[in-house]
Structure formats: C-alpha cells, structure tokens
Scaffold this motif. Structure first.
Motif, PDB file in Angstrom:
ATOM      1  N   LEU A  93       4.085 -19.055  14.484  1.00 12.79           N
ATOM      2  CA  LEU A  93       3.584 -18.059  15.408  1.00 12.79           C
ATOM      3  C   LEU A  93       3.661 -16.854  14.989  1.00 12.79           C
ATOM      4  N   GLY A  94       2.459 -16.124  14.983  1.00 14.89           N
ATOM      5  CA  GLY A  94       2.181 -14.740  14.429  1.00 14.89           C
ATOM      6  C   GLY A  94       1.023 -14.189  14.639  1.00 14.89           C
ATOM      7  N   LEU A  95       0.758 -12.949  14.330  1.00 17.78           N
ATOM      8  CA  LEU A  95      -0.586 -12.507  14.474  1.00 17.78           C
ATOM      9  C   LEU A  95      -1.337 -12.870  13.106  1.00 17.78           C
ATOM     10  N   GLY A  96      -0.971 -13.102  11.950  1.00 18.93           N
ATOM     11  CA  GLY A  96      -1.628 -13.415  10.753  1.00 18.93           C
ATOM     12  C   GLY A  96      -1.768 -12.240   9.886  1.00 18.93           C
ATOM     13  N   HIS A  97      -1.419 -11.026  10.339  1.00 19.83           N
ATOM     14  CA  HIS A  97      -1.407  -9.966   9.655  1.00 19.83           C
ATOM     15  C   HIS A  97      -0.366  -9.042   9.609  1.00 19.83           C
ATOM     16  N   GLY A  98      -0.266  -8.264   8.690  1.00 16.40           N
ATOM     17  CA  GLY A  98       1.040  -7.287   8.779  1.00 16.40           C
ATOM     18  C   GLY A  98       0.999  -6.077   8.919  1.00 16.40           C
ATOM     19  N   ILE A  99       1.924  -5.360   9.138  1.00 13.74           N
ATOM     20  CA  ILE A  99       2.136  -3.689   9.095  1.00 13.74           C
ATOM     21  C   ILE A  99       3.289  -3.502   8.119  1.00 13.74           C
ATOM     22  N   SER A 100       3.120  -2.085   7.560  1.00 17.15           N
ATOM     23  CA  SER A 100       4.317  -1.936   6.714  1.00 17.15           C
ATOM     24  C   SER A 100       5.519  -0.974   7.549  1.00 17.15           C
ATOM     25  N   VAL A 101       6.508  -0.920   7.161  1.00 18.50           N
ATOM     26  CA  VAL A 101       7.457  -0.022   7.973  1.00 18.50           C
ATOM     27  C   VAL A 101       6.873   1.424   8.189  1.00 18.50           C
ATOM     28  N   LEU A 102       6.574   2.130   6.886  1.00 19.00           N
ATOM     29  CA  LEU A 102       5.921   3.538   7.308  1.00 19.00           C
ATOM     30  C   LEU A 102       4.924   3.268   8.208  1.00 19.00           C
ATOM     31  N   PRO A 129       0.761  -1.099   0.020  1.00 21.04           N
ATOM     32  CA  PRO A 129       0.163   0.098   0.101  1.00 21.04           C
ATOM     33  C   PRO A 129       0.702   1.303  -0.090  1.00 21.04           C
ATOM     34  N   ASP A 130       1.899   1.372   0.606  1.00 19.75           N
ATOM     35  CA  ASP A 130       2.751   2.591   0.957  1.00 19.75           C
ATOM     36  C   ASP A 130       4.182   2.230   0.225  1.00 19.75           C
ATOM     37  N   GLY A 131       4.321   1.311  -0.511  1.00 15.75           N
ATOM     38  CA  GLY A 131       5.773   1.037  -1.083  1.00 15.75           C
ATOM     39  C   GLY A 131       6.854   0.493  -0.061  1.00 15.75           C
ATOM     40  N   THR A 132       6.388   0.434   1.130  1.00 17.31           N
ATOM     41  CA  THR A 132       7.641  -0.392   1.976  1.00 17.31           C
ATOM     42  C   THR A 132       7.196  -1.715   2.472  1.00 17.31           C
ATOM     43  N   GLY A 133       8.032  -2.527   2.870  1.00 13.86           N
ATOM     44  CA  GLY A 133       7.908  -4.084   3.333  1.00 13.86           C
ATOM     45  C   GLY A 133       6.865  -3.954   4.528  1.00 13.86           C
ATOM     46  N   VAL A 134       5.968  -5.107   4.240  1.00 17.43           N
ATOM     47  CA  VAL A 134       4.935  -5.376   5.338  1.00 17.43           C
ATOM     48  C   VAL A 134       5.525  -6.615   6.009  1.00 17.43           C
ATOM     49  N   ARG A 135       5.387  -6.586   7.223  1.00 16.66           N
ATOM     50  CA  ARG A 135       5.651  -7.657   8.221  1.00 16.66           C
ATOM     51  C   ARG A 135       4.786  -8.078   9.278  1.00 16.66           C
ATOM     52  N   ASP A 136       4.874  -9.493   9.816  1.00 14.39           N
ATOM     53  CA  ASP A 136       4.154  -9.757  10.625  1.00 14.39           C
ATOM     54  C   ASP A 136       4.706  -9.775  11.942  1.00 14.39           C
ATOM     55  N   TYR A 137       4.375  -9.006  12.752  1.00 13.92           N
ATOM     56  CA  TYR A 137       5.148  -8.775  14.089  1.00 13.92           C
ATOM     57  C   TYR A 137       4.516  -9.313  15.142  1.00 13.92           C
ATOM     58  N   ILE A 138       5.022  -9.980  16.150  1.00  7.42           N
ATOM     59  CA  ILE A 138       4.727 -10.662  17.335  1.00  7.42           C
ATOM     60  C   ILE A 138       5.608  -9.929  18.420  1.00  7.42           C
ATOM     61  N   HIS A 139       4.668 -10.021  19.670  1.00  8.14           N
ATOM     62  CA  HIS A 139       5.348  -9.337  20.945  1.00  8.14           C
ATOM     63  C   HIS A 139       6.151 -10.423  21.475  1.00  8.14           C
ATOM     64  N   VAL A 140       7.189 -10.178  22.138  1.00 10.76           N
ATOM     65  CA  VAL A 140       8.188 -11.146  22.533  1.00 10.76           C
ATOM     66  C   VAL A 140       7.637 -11.825  23.775  1.00 10.76           C
TER      67      VAL A 140
END
Length: 300
Positions: free
Chosen positions: A197-206, A160-171
């Motif tokens: 293990l993950g949330l199953g959805h991502g968020i971009s760097v921006l 969506p904004d051109g930056t990488g999307v990753r699936d983050y998980i709380h440690v």
C-alpha cells in the motif's frame, strides 16, 4: 460481524468517516483518549482489552469469549533505529506476538512504510508515548515550539538533495486499504496474500520540510546529522498489484496529509491529554481553538 483491531492506526480504521454536517457530536461516556474519541466519531463504544500479544493464554481467552470474524493487527513495533539496537525484542514482539494472534486464520499481509496525516476531524492522530523519530510528528513538535529543531539523519545519500526519500501514505487511505483487505478475505477466503500500500512515488526529507512550511506558514529549523543505522537512501513501494487486487487506491495527496496532521497537532498540542472545548471549521494552518489541559479523566 465482529472485528478485533490492535494498535494505534486501528483508531482511524475504526473511525473512518464523519457525521452529517450540523449534527452535534454525542457526549463521550467513557475515557478521554483515543477510544473515547472513536466512540465520539462513530457513536459506538468499542470493547477494549489491555492485553500483551505475547500472553498467548489471554489472547486465546479473548477469542474464546467473543465471536471474532476479522483481525486487523497494528500492534507491531517499527522504529528503525531502535530495531537495530534491540533486534531480539523486535523479533519477540513482532514474530511471536503475531503468531499468537493469527494462528489458524486466513491472512492478508499489507506492507507500507510511512503512514502520516490524521483523522480529518482533528480528533484522532499520532500521539507518541515515548521518544520518537517519526518525521511528521517530530516536525509538528518543532512547529508548536515543543522541540527546538528537527534532526535530519543523512544528507549525503544518492538522492536529488542528499536526504532520504520515502513513500508516504495518508493514514485514512491506509485505513480504507485495510477495510478493502477485509472485504477480499470475506469474499474469497484466501489462505495468505501480501500486498503493498502506497502512492508509488516518494518525497525527500528536505522536500517534506519545505512543503510543510509552505502549507502551514511555520518555519521548521533543522540540523543535518549523520546517517542512522538501518536506514536506506530511497524506499518506495510498487502498489499497483495491491490496488488492482483490492480494488482500492489512495486518494489523499501530500497536501492533505500535512493539513490533516496540522489540524490534529494544533487542536491537540498535548495529544490525547488535551481536551478540546471549542473548535470551529477553519483552515488547517490557522486553527482557532480553546483548550484545557488534563481537565478530567471521565467527562460527564
């Protein structure tokens, strides 16, 4: 039942909870780094060996000396850019070292991508000891003025904004996921299973930067740079099978990830070299603390 934990995420797995409100922390009796803080939080002193997993003889001697029922292995290397520069070093450490550790064990392999956050006490968190590009600690260094800006690798991905999307998980969710895996191994004695293990959805760097700024009220200047070798546009896991099999699910959202990390970062501007003298309960964005740097190596 004895547990052997390797690597940095192991400190959060070993120290998952809190003491009761109003109960004073026990006085540390060894060290001031991560291990000392694990003892502070749990009230138990972990047995520690400084050992390279590539040294198979030493690894086997440790296992011969102690009755170890479970092993949680966090000591693999994972930096994308570095792995592309030195692939053989990564194969040697991650493959041979792991083989030395897990020979003849029943195994659950847990796959996850981007652990972030910190222990909610602010006493345990990520403290890189060499050059790093992990997004959250890098943003933290920019936020406290230790780095001038954030470099974002790749702004022309098909996202969506051109930056990488990753699936983050709380440690801490990651830590509880490992505990759930140990429970399954104990009950079912599996030979080998692998779960995501993950949330199953991502968020971009921006979007990550924007939300961090909103939660902390700190501006994060950034520079858009070219793509980094080895990176992909989007990396999200499907963790439904793992959640079902382990009877586990992540409970902390991105807001909590940022708040817990920011608490760790502001309470420990120099990582484990920071000695926290006093820290009241405050909002993550505006912690009131008093610190001394490099006070001593063995507090009374």
């Amino acid at each position: 039942m004895a547990d052997n934990t390797t690597g940095t995420t192991g400190t959060k797995t070993a120290a998952p909870g809190h003491r009761q409100p109003g109960q004073p922390p026990p006085k540390p009796r060894f060290g001031v780094g991560a291990l000392g803080r694990v003892a502070e939080i749990t009230g138990k002193r972990p047995i520690f060996y400084h050992c390279d997993l590539l040294d198979g003889n030493t690894v086997h001697k440790i296992f011969a000396k102690h009755k170890i029922d479970f092993v949680i292995h966090f000591a693999a290397m994972k930096a994308v850019g570095e792995s592309m520069q030195f692939p053989l070093i990564y194969y040697k450490n991650n493959v041979i070292g792991t083989i030395n550790l897990i020979e003849k064990w029943n195994i659950i392999a847990l796959r996850y991508f981007n652990p972030v956050g910190a222990h909610p006490s602010g006493r345990l968190g990520e403290d890189p000891t060499k050059a790093f590009t992990n997004l959250m600690p890098y943003i933290g260094q920019v936020a406290i003025g230790k780095k001038p800006n954030l470099t974002i690798f790749g702004s022309d991905y098909n996202t969506p904004d051109g930056t990488g999307v990753r699936d983050y998980i709380h440690v801490m969710d990651l830590a509880s996921g490992h505990v759930a895996a140990l429970t399954k191994l104990y009950l079912e004695h599996l030979k080998f299973k692998a779960y995501n293990l993950g949330l199953g959805h991502g968020i971009s760097v921006l979007e990550f930067v924007y939300q961090f700024e909103q939660l902390t009220s700190v501006h994060i200047p950034y520079i858009l740079s070219g793509r980094r070798v080895g990176d992909v546009a989007t990396l999200i896991c499907d963790g439904t099978h793992g959640q079902r099999q382990l009877q586990w699910k992540p409970n902390r959202n991105f807001k909590v990830m940022c708040e817990d990390f920011w608490r760790w970062q502001t309470m420990n501007p120099n990582g484990y070299r920071t000695i926290v003298v006093y820290y009241p309960t405050v909002r993550a964005a505006k912690p009131a603390i008093s610190v001394h740097q490099n006070v001593c190596s063995n507090p009374e």
